[in-house]
Scaffold this motif. Structure first.
Motif, PDB file in Angstrom:
ATOM      1  N   ALA A 286       0.828  -1.175  -0.064  1.00  0.00           N
ATOM      2  CA  ALA A 286       0.066   0.039   0.254  1.00  0.00           C
ATOM      3  C   ALA A 286       0.694   1.028  -0.050  1.00  0.00           C
ATOM      4  O   ALA A 286       1.544   1.614   0.967  1.00  0.00           O
ATOM      5  N   GLY A 287       0.738   1.936  -1.135  1.00  0.00           N
ATOM      6  CA  GLY A 287       1.447   3.117  -1.279  1.00  0.00           C
ATOM      7  C   GLY A 287       1.022   4.244  -0.987  1.00  0.00           C
ATOM      8  O   GLY A 287       1.532   5.442  -0.979  1.00  0.00           O
ATOM      9  N   THR A 288      -0.302   4.172  -0.691  1.00  0.00           N
ATOM     10  CA  THR A 288      -1.256   5.369  -0.257  1.00  0.00           C
ATOM     11  C   THR A 288      -2.405   4.810   0.511  1.00  0.00           C
ATOM     12  O   THR A 288      -2.827   3.602   0.728  1.00  0.00           O
ATOM     13  N   GLY A 289      -2.910   5.906   1.108  1.00  0.00           N
ATOM     14  CA  GLY A 289      -3.910   5.377   2.276  1.00  0.00           C
ATOM     15  C   GLY A 289      -5.486   4.699   1.394  1.00  0.00           C
ATOM     16  O   GLY A 289      -5.765   3.922   1.782  1.00  0.00           O
ATOM     17  N   ILE A 290      -5.379   5.146   0.254  1.00  0.00           N
ATOM     18  CA  ILE A 290      -6.651   4.820  -0.591  1.00  0.00           C
ATOM     19  C   ILE A 290      -6.369   3.467  -0.866  1.00  0.00           C
ATOM     20  O   ILE A 290      -7.233   2.534  -1.096  1.00  0.00           O
TER      21      ILE A 290
ATOM     22  N   ASP B 108       7.144   8.037   7.498  1.00  0.00           N
ATOM     23  CA  ASP B 108       6.271   9.130   7.097  1.00  0.00           C
ATOM     24  C   ASP B 108       4.882   8.575   6.489  1.00  0.00           C
ATOM     25  O   ASP B 108       3.774   8.900   6.700  1.00  0.00           O
ATOM     26  N   MET B 109       5.096   7.338   5.555  1.00  0.00           N
ATOM     27  CA  MET B 109       3.937   6.982   5.168  1.00  0.00           C
ATOM     28  C   MET B 109       3.038   6.212   6.094  1.00  0.00           C
ATOM     29  O   MET B 109       1.854   6.232   5.839  1.00  0.00           O
ATOM     30  N   GLY B 110       3.716   5.654   7.247  1.00  0.00           N
ATOM     31  CA  GLY B 110       2.823   5.233   8.288  1.00  0.00           C
ATOM     32  C   GLY B 110       1.840   6.167   8.755  1.00  0.00           C
ATOM     33  O   GLY B 110       0.736   5.682   9.157  1.00  0.00           O
ATOM     34  N   ARG B 111       2.105   7.336   8.968  1.00  0.00           N
ATOM     35  CA  ARG B 111       1.297   8.479   9.490  1.00  0.00           C
ATOM     36  C   ARG B 111       0.172   8.475   8.356  1.00  0.00           C
ATOM     37  O   ARG B 111      -0.930   9.050   8.878  1.00  0.00           O
ATOM     38  N   GLU B 112       0.247   8.222   7.084  1.00  0.00           N
ATOM     39  CA  GLU B 112      -0.797   8.458   6.233  1.00  0.00           C
ATOM     40  C   GLU B 112      -1.643   7.236   6.313  1.00  0.00           C
ATOM     41  O   GLU B 112      -2.813   7.338   6.036  1.00  0.00           O
ATOM     42  N   VAL B 113      -1.097   5.909   6.202  1.00  0.00           N
ATOM     43  CA  VAL B 113      -1.745   4.837   6.080  1.00  0.00           C
ATOM     44  C   VAL B 113      -2.334   4.160   7.384  1.00  0.00           C
ATOM     45  O   VAL B 113      -3.379   3.778   7.328  1.00  0.00           O
ATOM     46  N   LEU B 114      -1.677   4.139   8.606  1.00  0.00           N
ATOM     47  CA  LEU B 114      -2.109   3.504   9.572  1.00  0.00           C
ATOM     48  C   LEU B 114      -3.464   3.983  10.366  1.00  0.00           C
ATOM     49  O   LEU B 114      -4.430   3.034  10.584  1.00  0.00           O
ATOM     50  N   PRO B 115      -3.634   5.152  10.284  1.00  0.00           N
ATOM     51  CA  PRO B 115      -5.113   5.722  10.873  1.00  0.00           C
ATOM     52  C   PRO B 115      -6.193   5.460   9.743  1.00  0.00           C
ATOM     53  O   PRO B 115      -7.300   5.224  10.529  1.00  0.00           O
ATOM     54  N   ILE B 116      -5.923   5.048   8.603  1.00  0.00           N
ATOM     55  CA  ILE B 116      -7.126   4.680   7.833  1.00  0.00           C
ATOM     56  C   ILE B 116      -7.450   3.355   7.994  1.00  0.00           C
ATOM     57  O   ILE B 116      -8.472   2.927   7.299  1.00  0.00           O
ATOM     58  N   VAL B 117      -6.430   2.385   8.396  1.00  0.00           N
ATOM     59  CA  VAL B 117      -6.647   0.796   8.241  1.00  0.00           C
ATOM     60  C   VAL B 117      -7.442   0.419   9.575  1.00  0.00           C
ATOM     61  O   VAL B 117      -7.102   1.126  10.719  1.00  0.00           O
ATOM     62  N   GLU B 118      -8.402  -0.462   9.519  1.00  0.00           N
ATOM     63  CA  GLU B 118      -9.309  -0.596  10.635  1.00  0.00           C
ATOM     64  C   GLU B 118      -8.510  -1.889  11.396  1.00  0.00           C
ATOM     65  O   GLU B 118      -8.602  -1.754  12.799  1.00  0.00           O
ATOM     66  N   GLU B 119      -8.423  -2.741  10.820  1.00  0.00           N
ATOM     67  CA  GLU B 119      -8.234  -4.233  11.642  1.00  0.00           C
ATOM     68  C   GLU B 119      -7.004  -5.031  10.905  1.00  0.00           C
ATOM     69  O   GLU B 119      -6.344  -5.649  11.692  1.00  0.00           O
TER      70      GLU B 119
END
Length: 267
Positions: free
Chosen positions: A17-21, A65-76
């Motif tokens: 996953a390179g992006t949150g979407i 830095d990517m973790g700040r973008e992706v981790l909050p949007i992943v639920e489980e």
């Protein structure tokens, strides 16, 4: 969780996953693991994945830095960090703990010198000067001892044995840069040869620990039919990890086709 999927007859599927979407909709599609690393950012900016091996940025800082973008949007879904284990400017035990606190569930070794031909002078020089694959093995050992899920890339039987001895939970048999699409590789094994190599890696890993899970990735294994071929022509291989296969290739096709359909509207 992963072994439960296998026991239920379902493959273990990991997605880059390179992006949150990408992460959001891969999770919605049911993947078992999400992995973020510097190549994901380069790939989703239209550059080849091997950009992650070149000095275009601090790989470990990029994944934070990517973790700040992706981790909050992943639920489980568990999210793994791609860690540059050869980074001479990190205290790896400290960095692993920082990743845990940030919310990562595990690690993978990327960027990896395993993608560099081990018979090349460059690879030999890296190994001779303390920036070799053994450093990646030690990173996996450190993460395993810290209680993180470890899913390393391996490239041959020796790598498989070393990573499994270091505590790998999931061994990812890497067949090289993914083919297909606009920025995919053109040089790769064929599927038959890839299946044989994946099987050899599997056998070496389970010879060390018969509880380790082995999945495949890369090279000619680009589309679901390719992964199905490998699963049908190997024994004991239980899944697939797709980065370009899950986020880049579908994106290339979907955006191009959608744009073309809009352009074909009539006035």
């Amino acid at each position: 969780m992963l072994r439960g999927s296998v026991e239920a007859g379902e493959p273990v599927i990991g997605a880059g996953a390179g992006t949150g979407i990408s992460a959001k909709f891969a999770e919605r599609g049911g993947v078992d693991l999400l992995i973020i690393y510097n190549s994901g950012r380069y790939r989703m900016n239209g550059r080849g994945s091997l950009a992650g091996l070149l000095p275009y940025g601090d790989a470990n800082e990029i994944v934070v830095d990517m973790g700040r973008e992706v981790l909050p949007i992943v639920e489980e879904t568990p999210v793994l960090a791609g860690v540059n284990g050869t980074d001479p400017f990190r205290e790896m035990d400290v960095f692993v703990e920082e990743l845990k606190r940030q919310g990562f569930s595990g690690v993978q070794n990327f960027p990896t010198v395993g993608l560099i031909d081990e018979d090349s002078q460059f690879r030999r020089n890296l190994e001779e000067t303390g920036m070799g694959y053994d450093e990646e093995v030690e990173m996996i050992r450190t993460a395993s001892e810290a209680g993180m899920l470890t899913c390393p890339y391996v490239f041959d039987e020796a790598d498989a044995r070393a990573m499994t001895e270091a505590g790998a939970d999931v061994v990812v048999a890497h067949m090289g840069l993914t083919t297909s699409g606009d920025i995919g590789a053109e040089t790769a094994l064929d599927l038959e040869a890839a299946a044989e190599r994946v099987q050899a890696i599997h056998d070496a890993a389970v010879d060390v620990n018969d509880d380790v899970l082995v999945i495949c990735h890369g090279g000619p294994i680009a589309w679901p039919d390719d992964a199905q071929y490998v699963l049908e022509h190997t024994e004991g291989v239980v899944g697939f990890f797709g980065a370009s296969s899950i986020e880049r290739l579908p994106t290339e096709q979907a955006i191009e086709n959608q744009a073309r359909e809009f352009k074909e509207l009539e006035l």
